[in-house]
Motif scaffolding. Structure first.
Motif, PDB file in Angstrom:
ATOM      1  N   GLN A 175      52.312 -28.383 -25.394  1.00  0.00           N
ATOM      2  CA  GLN A 175      53.524 -27.569 -25.406  1.00  0.00           C
ATOM      3  C   GLN A 175      53.919 -27.206 -26.820  1.00  0.00           C
ATOM      4  N   ARG A 223      52.017 -26.894 -29.383  1.00  0.00           N
ATOM      5  CA  ARG A 223      51.084 -25.888 -29.885  1.00  0.00           C
ATOM      6  C   ARG A 223      51.456 -24.499 -29.367  1.00  0.00           C
ATOM      7  N   CYS A 224      51.832 -24.436 -28.093  1.00  0.00           N
ATOM      8  CA  CYS A 224      52.250 -23.151 -27.513  1.00  0.00           C
ATOM      9  C   CYS A 224      53.467 -22.602 -28.246  1.00  0.00           C
ATOM     10  N   GLY A 235      56.476 -16.852 -19.834  1.00  0.00           N
ATOM     11  CA  GLY A 235      55.042 -17.108 -19.774  1.00  0.00           C
ATOM     12  C   GLY A 235      54.454 -16.665 -18.460  1.00  0.00           C
ATOM     13  N   TRP A 251      59.775 -19.534 -22.276  1.00  0.00           N
ATOM     14  CA  TRP A 251      59.819 -20.089 -23.630  1.00  0.00           C
ATOM     15  C   TRP A 251      61.055 -19.571 -24.351  1.00  0.00           C
ATOM     16  N   GLN A 257      49.474 -22.266 -19.676  1.00  0.00           N
ATOM     17  CA  GLN A 257      49.793 -21.364 -20.777  1.00  0.00           C
ATOM     18  C   GLN A 257      48.876 -21.619 -21.965  1.00  0.00           C
ATOM     19  N   TYR A 258      48.647 -22.882 -22.272  1.00  0.00           N
ATOM     20  CA  TYR A 258      47.772 -23.206 -23.393  1.00  0.00           C
ATOM     21  C   TYR A 258      46.347 -22.735 -23.114  1.00  0.00           C
ATOM     22  N   PHE A 312      46.109 -19.048 -23.843  1.00  0.00           N
ATOM     23  CA  PHE A 312      46.121 -18.747 -25.268  1.00  0.00           C
ATOM     24  C   PHE A 312      44.741 -18.964 -25.893  1.00  0.00           C
TER      25      PHE A 312
END
Length: 452
Positions: A88, A90-91, A231, A243, A284-285, A288
């Motif tokens: 999270q 990192r996102c 997201g 986010w 989400q990660y 990405f």
């Protein structure tokens, strides 16, 4: 509890299991419970043909597996699931970079958090400007042919008690971006109160950085203090993740951060929702690192191109006025040029026969006489589907053209049913026929356009 219900086999009647008012007294075999629910869900619309929604309806099988494998993880248990917490964080940093946050100048992590959607994110942003929700909402009214906030009118409403001005990057109505740059500049001219800006980029936050990188709407503007983004829209994740990013730590008041230690370690949290699943954060990660900047740009360009195909097809019919803009969220909003015979609600209703869910609705208060249809173009909407939709819309128009023509009503031809509501639900409007000046209006329900 419902009256006693015997165990049922597949070949037996399932009527008693379909009560919507109470739970059954007895348990049900798992196979039967699955069959009953699965068959009922077959009556739902197809998500990929649901053009009403901005929410992602398709992800890769590899991401689907990651989601299923993490469904049983409660995100708030940070001490027990430290890797999920790291993903999270990192996102948050990746999104902050996308929005040009200045955190790298101080070599610090960005300030933000994951939420269950943009609604929670916007509430958190509001609380950061003022610690409670008791505020007066001032709205800039839209008008016909101008369906977003007028920055000049917004600034006129600012006074010493204004906690922030909220701009929308991607209108729900037609996908248009509000001009955050002009708003910022006008506020700087007037801003003896240092009034900040919050940008609701729920739909446009994952569009603008890839399609319009030169557009200034984010933390490049000095008055932008916080930005929310979904997201689960163009972030390409299934429903359930949003986010909120702040410009700096100073823009998130310390007293909004709760510290708990009863889950195993000292943990800070500043969300409204405590327990929530980890799967959408992990998804989400995945998106990405799977797509990167290049992949997201390609997907957004493809969405935009397919929106232009749909727009061109609708314009070719010469039956519609396009209300959306070419620069904005890949949305095609359009209204009928001629509503003397039928209206947008009827077109929407008849498209459902082909499986399409294309919503019809009216604009806000000062332009509510304008009705429109809207198609949201997502990653899984192809050029082929765009062309197919134009063909089906054309077929519907040809069918509706054959309906008996209603007489013009006294208000100039409007077909009225509480703004599209029939008995309180959004359905095809009842057409009004007035036979003469001395006759009362009578409901005229064409055989192909019945009100539910």
């Amino acid at each position: 509890m419902c009256p006693s219900t015997p165990h049922l086999h597949f070949a037996m009647s399932e009527t008693n299991l379909l009560s919507t008012r109470c739970a059954p007294e007895n348990s049900t075999p798992k196979e039967v419970a699955f069959q009953v629910i699965n068959e009922e869900l077959m009556l739902d619309g197809k998500p990929r043909l649901n053009l009403a929604s901005f929410v992602t309806t398709w992800m890769e099988p590899e991401c689907d597996k990651l989601i299923m494998d993490s469904m049983n993880k409660n995100y708030v248990d940070m001490d027990e699931y430290p890797v999920t917490t790291e993903l999270q964080n990192r996102c948050v940093n990746m999104i902050a970079d996308l929005f040009n946050a200045p955190h790298k100048e101080t070599d610090e992590d960005a300030t933000g958090t994951g939420t269950v959607g943009s609604s929670e994110a916007i509430m958190l942003a509001g609380l950061a400007f003022k610690r409670y929700f008791e505020v007066e909402l001032k709205e800039v009214k839209v008008r016909e042919d101008y369906y977003v906030m007028d920055p000049a009118k917004a600034v006129e409403m600012v006074d010493e008690n204004t906690i922030c001005v909220a701009a929308i990057l991607g209108s729900t109505y037609n996908g248009e971006f509000e001009d955050v740059k002009i708003l910022n500049d006008l506020l700087l001219e007037k801003n003896k109160w240092d009034t900040p800006i919050h940008v609701d980029a729920a739909s446009g936050g994952f569009i603008a950085p890839f399609l319009y990188p030169e557009l200034e709407w984010d933390f490049r503007l000095p008055l932008v203090k916080s930005i929310n983004v979904s997201g689960h829209k163009y972030g390409l994740v299934y429903a359930g993740v949003g986010w909120i990013i702040w410009r700096s730590k100073e823009d998130l008041p310390e007293d909004l951060i709760f510290h708990i230690n009863y889950l195993g370690a000292e943990q800070p949290t500043f969300t409204l929702n405590f327990s929530k699943g980890s799967s959408q954060i992990i998804a989400q990660y995945y998106q990405f690192i799977r797509h990167g900047f290049e992949g997201y740009r390609n997907i957004m360009e493809n969405c935009h191109n397919n929106a232009m195909v749909l727009k061109a097809g609708l314009e070719k019919t010469e039956r519609f006025k396009i209300l959306s803009k070419d620069i904005g969220v890949p949305v095609v909003a359009f209204s009928l040029k001629d509503t003397s015979h039928y209206d947008e609600y009827m077109v929407s209703e008849h498209l459902r026969r082909f499986g399409w869910i294309v919503p019809a609705y009216s604009m806000p208060e000062d332009a509510k006489h304008v009705a429109l249809l809207r198609a949201v173009i997502r990653e899984d909407f192809s050029r082929t589907l765009a062309e197919r939709l134009v063909l089906d819309i054309t077929h519907v128009l040809n069918e509706l053209d054959k309906l008996p023509l209603p007489s013009v009503s006294p208000n100039g031809g409007d077909q009225v049913c509480n703004g599209g509501n029939c008995n309180g639900s959004m359905n095809t409007p009842v057409l009004k026929r007035k036979l003469s000046d001395s006759d009362p209006e009578e409901d005229c329900i064409p055989k192909l356009a019945k009100c539910a």
